[in-house]
Design a protein around this motif. Structure first.
Motif, PDB file in Angstrom:
ATOM      1  N   TYR A 146      34.915  53.908  59.350  1.00  0.00           N
ATOM      2  CA  TYR A 146      34.040  54.383  58.275  1.00  0.00           C
ATOM      3  C   TYR A 146      33.666  53.221  57.356  1.00  0.00           C
ATOM      4  CZ  TYR A 146      32.208  57.453  54.626  1.00  0.00           C
ATOM      5  OH  TYR A 146      31.387  58.063  53.706  1.00  0.00           O
ATOM      6  N   TYR A 147      34.647  52.444  56.959  1.00  0.00           N
ATOM      7  CA  TYR A 147      34.399  51.288  56.086  1.00  0.00           C
ATOM      8  C   TYR A 147      33.428  50.312  56.754  1.00  0.00           C
ATOM      9  CZ  TYR A 147      35.314  46.669  54.100  1.00  0.00           C
ATOM     10  OH  TYR A 147      35.173  45.411  53.566  1.00  0.00           O
ATOM     11  N   THR A 148      33.640  50.035  58.036  1.00  0.00           N
ATOM     12  CA  THR A 148      32.808  49.069  58.760  1.00  0.00           C
ATOM     13  C   THR A 148      31.369  49.550  58.883  1.00  0.00           C
ATOM     14  OG1 THR A 148      34.741  48.326  60.015  1.00  0.00           O
ATOM     15  CG2 THR A 148      32.570  47.778  60.914  1.00  0.00           C
ATOM     16  N   ASP A 149      31.192  50.853  59.122  1.00  0.00           N
ATOM     17  CA  ASP A 149      29.850  51.387  59.374  1.00  0.00           C
ATOM     18  C   ASP A 149      29.065  51.695  58.101  1.00  0.00           C
ATOM     19  OD1 ASP A 149      30.344  51.214  62.067  1.00  0.00           O
ATOM     20  OD2 ASP A 149      30.870  53.328  62.315  1.00  0.00           O
ATOM     21  N   PHE A 150      29.757  52.121  57.026  1.00  0.00           N
ATOM     22  CA  PHE A 150      29.033  52.602  55.852  1.00  0.00           C
ATOM     23  C   PHE A 150      29.213  51.761  54.598  1.00  0.00           C
ATOM     24  CE2 PHE A 150      29.691  56.522  58.378  1.00  0.00           C
ATOM     25  CZ  PHE A 150      28.354  56.836  58.587  1.00  0.00           C
ATOM     26  N   ILE A 151      30.374  51.181  54.415  1.00  0.00           N
ATOM     27  CA  ILE A 151      30.650  50.481  53.160  1.00  0.00           C
ATOM     28  C   ILE A 151      30.402  48.986  53.274  1.00  0.00           C
ATOM     29  CG2 ILE A 151      32.433  49.947  51.449  1.00  0.00           C
ATOM     30  CD1 ILE A 151      33.668  52.675  52.087  1.00  0.00           C
ATOM     31  N   LEU A 152      30.932  48.379  54.320  1.00  0.00           N
ATOM     32  CA  LEU A 152      30.806  46.929  54.477  1.00  0.00           C
ATOM     33  C   LEU A 152      29.358  46.433  54.465  1.00  0.00           C
ATOM     34  CD1 LEU A 152      32.278  44.262  54.851  1.00  0.00           C
ATOM     35  CD2 LEU A 152      32.275  44.674  57.326  1.00  0.00           C
ATOM     36  N   PRO A 153      28.427  47.114  55.170  1.00  0.00           N
ATOM     37  CA  PRO A 153      27.036  46.620  55.148  1.00  0.00           C
ATOM     38  C   PRO A 153      26.399  46.620  53.760  1.00  0.00           C
ATOM     39  CG  PRO A 153      27.357  48.145  56.981  1.00  0.00           C
ATOM     40  CD  PRO A 153      28.579  48.250  56.108  1.00  0.00           C
ATOM     41  N   GLN A 154      26.878  47.495  52.865  1.00  0.00           N
ATOM     42  CA  GLN A 154      26.317  47.600  51.517  1.00  0.00           C
ATOM     43  C   GLN A 154      27.192  46.916  50.467  1.00  0.00           C
ATOM     44  OE1 GLN A 154      23.329  49.016  51.288  1.00  0.00           O
ATOM     45  NE2 GLN A 154      23.373  49.548  53.466  1.00  0.00           N
ATOM     46  N   ARG A 155      28.296  46.347  50.888  1.00  0.00           N
ATOM     47  CA  ARG A 155      29.280  45.812  49.942  1.00  0.00           C
ATOM     48  C   ARG A 155      28.770  44.518  49.306  1.00  0.00           C
ATOM     49  NH1 ARG A 155      34.869  43.227  50.586  1.00  0.00           N
ATOM     50  NH2 ARG A 155      36.235  44.418  49.214  1.00  0.00           N
ATOM     51  N   SER A 156      28.763  44.482  47.988  1.00  0.00           N
ATOM     52  CA  SER A 156      28.370  43.266  47.270  1.00  0.00           C
ATOM     53  C   SER A 156      29.025  43.283  45.899  1.00  0.00           C
ATOM     54  CB  SER A 156      26.850  43.171  47.126  1.00  0.00           C
ATOM     55  OG  SER A 156      26.351  44.226  46.338  1.00  0.00           O
ATOM     56  N   PHE A 157      29.340  42.105  45.403  1.00  0.00           N
ATOM     57  CA  PHE A 157      30.016  41.979  44.120  1.00  0.00           C
ATOM     58  C   PHE A 157      29.080  41.311  43.117  1.00  0.00           C
ATOM     59  CE2 PHE A 157      33.226  42.215  47.399  1.00  0.00           C
ATOM     60  CZ  PHE A 157      34.062  43.193  46.896  1.00  0.00           C
ATOM     61  N   PRO A 158      29.075  41.797  41.879  1.00  0.00           N
ATOM     62  CA  PRO A 158      28.084  41.332  40.904  1.00  0.00           C
ATOM     63  C   PRO A 158      28.411  39.957  40.320  1.00  0.00           C
ATOM     64  CG  PRO A 158      29.590  42.866  39.868  1.00  0.00           C
ATOM     65  CD  PRO A 158      29.983  42.825  41.317  1.00  0.00           C
ATOM     66  N   THR A 159      27.377  39.302  39.867  1.00  0.00           N
ATOM     67  CA  THR A 159      27.538  38.124  39.019  1.00  0.00           C
ATOM     68  C   THR A 159      27.607  38.633  37.588  1.00  0.00           C
ATOM     69  OG1 THR A 159      26.302  36.725  40.550  1.00  0.00           O
ATOM     70  CG2 THR A 159      26.523  35.945  38.272  1.00  0.00           C
ATOM     71  N   LEU A 160      28.722  38.401  36.927  1.00  0.00           N
ATOM     72  CA  LEU A 160      28.978  39.038  35.643  1.00  0.00           C
ATOM     73  C   LEU A 160      28.420  38.232  34.471  1.00  0.00           C
ATOM     74  CD1 LEU A 160      32.681  40.076  36.283  1.00  0.00           C
ATOM     75  CD2 LEU A 160      30.650  41.504  36.504  1.00  0.00           C
ATOM     76  N   SER A 161      27.907  38.951  33.501  1.00  0.00           N
ATOM     77  CA  SER A 161      27.458  38.332  32.254  1.00  0.00           C
ATOM     78  C   SER A 161      28.663  38.117  31.340  1.00  0.00           C
ATOM     79  CB  SER A 161      26.443  39.249  31.568  1.00  0.00           C
ATOM     80  OG  SER A 161      27.080  40.438  31.114  1.00  0.00           O
ATOM     81  N   PRO A 162      28.523  37.298  30.292  1.00  0.00           N
ATOM     82  CA  PRO A 162      29.637  37.133  29.341  1.00  0.00           C
ATOM     83  C   PRO A 162      30.107  38.467  28.756  1.00  0.00           C
ATOM     84  CG  PRO A 162      27.996  35.426  28.999  1.00  0.00           C
ATOM     85  CD  PRO A 162      27.416  36.376  29.994  1.00  0.00           C
ATOM     86  N   GLU A 163      29.162  39.370  28.466  1.00  0.00           N
ATOM     87  CA  GLU A 163      29.538  40.663  27.904  1.00  0.00           C
ATOM     88  C   GLU A 163      30.325  41.498  28.922  1.00  0.00           C
ATOM     89  OE1 GLU A 163      29.887  44.021  25.382  1.00  0.00           O
ATOM     90  OE2 GLU A 163      29.687  41.849  25.095  1.00  0.00           O
ATOM     91  N   GLU A 164      29.916  41.466  30.189  1.00  0.00           N
ATOM     92  CA  GLU A 164      30.633  42.215  31.224  1.00  0.00           C
ATOM     93  C   GLU A 164      32.039  41.645  31.429  1.00  0.00           C
ATOM     94  OE1 GLU A 164      26.972  43.841  34.039  1.00  0.00           O
ATOM     95  OE2 GLU A 164      27.688  41.779  34.268  1.00  0.00           O
ATOM     96  N   ASN A 165      32.158  40.323  31.345  1.00  0.00           N
ATOM     97  CA  ASN A 165      33.486  39.720  31.445  1.00  0.00           C
ATOM     98  C   ASN A 165      34.375  40.148  30.281  1.00  0.00           C
ATOM     99  OD1 ASN A 165      34.031  37.904  33.757  1.00  0.00           O
ATOM    100  ND2 ASN A 165      32.112  36.934  33.132  1.00  0.00           N
ATOM    101  N   ARG A 166      33.788  40.261  29.099  1.00  0.00           N
ATOM    102  CA  ARG A 166      34.549  40.712  27.925  1.00  0.00           C
ATOM    103  C   ARG A 166      35.041  42.145  28.120  1.00  0.00           C
ATOM    104  NH1 ARG A 166      34.164  43.395  23.153  1.00  0.00           N
ATOM    105  NH2 ARG A 166      32.062  44.172  23.627  1.00  0.00           N
ATOM    106  N   LEU A 167      34.177  43.002  28.660  1.00  0.00           N
ATOM    107  CA  LEU A 167      34.578  44.383  28.910  1.00  0.00           C
ATOM    108  C   LEU A 167      35.694  44.453  29.958  1.00  0.00           C
ATOM    109  CD1 LEU A 167      31.037  46.036  28.961  1.00  0.00           C
ATOM    110  CD2 LEU A 167      32.802  46.370  27.220  1.00  0.00           C
ATOM    111  N   LEU A 168      35.613  43.596  30.950  1.00  0.00           N
ATOM    112  CA  LEU A 168      36.667  43.570  31.962  1.00  0.00           C
ATOM    113  C   LEU A 168      38.000  43.156  31.346  1.00  0.00           C
ATOM    114  CD1 LEU A 168      35.219  42.072  35.284  1.00  0.00           C
ATOM    115  CD2 LEU A 168      36.058  44.384  34.880  1.00  0.00           C
ATOM    116  N   ASP A 169      37.954  42.200  30.415  1.00  0.00           N
ATOM    117  CA  ASP A 169      39.183  41.788  29.733  1.00  0.00           C
ATOM    118  C   ASP A 169      39.810  42.961  28.980  1.00  0.00           C
ATOM    119  OD1 ASP A 169      39.121  39.180  30.633  1.00  0.00           O
ATOM    120  OD2 ASP A 169      37.953  38.443  28.917  1.00  0.00           O
TER     121      ASP A 169
END
Length: 308
Positions: free
Chosen positions: A214-237
């Motif tokens: 399931y992961y290989t067929d549906f999730i992996l092809p669409q999987r991508s990680f964002p480039t975070l802004s300073p504000e998004e990094n602050r929220l993650l902290d």
């Protein structure tokens, strides 16, 4: 006297002309076939069919087949019609144009028991078939216990081991770890659920294999990680601070909502940010339960791995 049928190859079809051959052959010995409506009733009579299920669109054909069965001296079977299976958009599925799921698809991403449940649960209710359907029915059958009235019909081939895992958990683990190598995933799963899970590892692996598919067929092809802004990094902290303080699922869920509200971001957008960083997709499990299950240290490492 043996009945025969004569035929001529003399017609034209879509630009192709017949060769002109003329011949005959016996009707019996399996060399001929009724039209399907007559064939259905005839089979009921000849083979002594006791029970027949059919789609809602064949109700009138079933009535005709019952009459044919009686004419041939047979007894019509006990029957039941079921509602239509629909695609994601709510239209009737059609294998000929590639709409909907086939049995082969379903059992590539799920177990035979989940397919049993799809067929047996509320047959008079329309059902949509999509990749999400597989996850839904897999989770439901894995939450069943032998005390549930449906259990003996779904697991008629034999009881399964009771494990503290549902299918969506395994998909989320594979997505979070980002690998499909079973030995690597086994170490991670043992780390999350404890060494006791190894007692039923063969069964867990039976569930893990379709989860990887399931992961290989549906999730992996669409999987991508964002480039975070300073504000998004602050929220993650702020989120990392939260999971360092809280361990209970509900407190983690409430705290995540509080971070969003206190920092002027909609909860929906904040949750999507967390999913994209942790899983590489815009949706996922309930954050509080996921973090509590995985543990703060593992979540912290996953975020560190995917954070720019």
């Amino acid at each position: 006297e043996k009945a025969t049928v004569e035929y001529n190859c003399s017609e034209e079809l879509k630009g192709a002309e017949g060769c002109g051959h003329h011949g005959s052959q016996p009707v019996g010995d399996g060399r001929s076939k009724f039209g399907w409506k007559v064939d259905w009733g005839s089979r009921w009579a000849v083979f002594g069919i006791n029970y027949e299920m059919y789609g809602k669109d064949l109700i009138e054909s079933a009535k005709l087949s019952k009459q044919i069965t009686k004419i041939l001296g047979g007894h019509p079977p006990v029957d039941m019609f079921y509602e239509m299976f629909l695609d994601e958009s709510g239209r009737k599925i059609s294998k000929s144009v590639g709409k909907g799921l086939t049995v082969e698809n379903f059992t590539h991403w799920g177990t035979p028991e989940s397919l049993n449940y799809l067929m047996f649960k509320n047959p008079r209710q329309q059902k949509k078939l999509s990749s999400e359907t597989v996850v839904q029915y897999m989770d439901e059958v894995l939450k069943m216990t032998p005390e549930d009235p449906e259990y003996k019909y779904i697991y008629f081939a034999g009881s399964r081991p009771q494990v503290p895992i549902v299918y969506s958990d395994l998909i989320n683990i594979v997505s979070a770890v980002g690998v499909t190598d079973i030995p690597v995933l086994k170490e991670f799963i043992i780390d999350v659920y404890g060494p006791g899970i190894t007692k039923n590892w063969d069964y867990v692996e039976e569930l893990l294999t379709p989860a990887i598919n399931y992961y290989t067929d549906f999730i992996l092809p669409q999987r991508s990680f964002p480039t975070l802004s300073p504000e998004e990094n602050r929220l993650l902290d702020l989120f990392l601070d939260l999971i360092s303080r809280e361990t209970e699922a509900e407190a983690l869920q409430t705290g995540t909502y509080a971070i969003a509200r206190e920092n002027g971001i909609s909860p929906k957008d904040f949750f999507q940010l967390l999913y994209r960083v942790m899983l590489g997709k815009a949706s996922g499990p309930r954050i509080g339960g996921f973090v509590a299950q995985m543990g703060a240290d593992r979540i912290r490492n996953i975020i560190k791995q995917h954070r720019n």
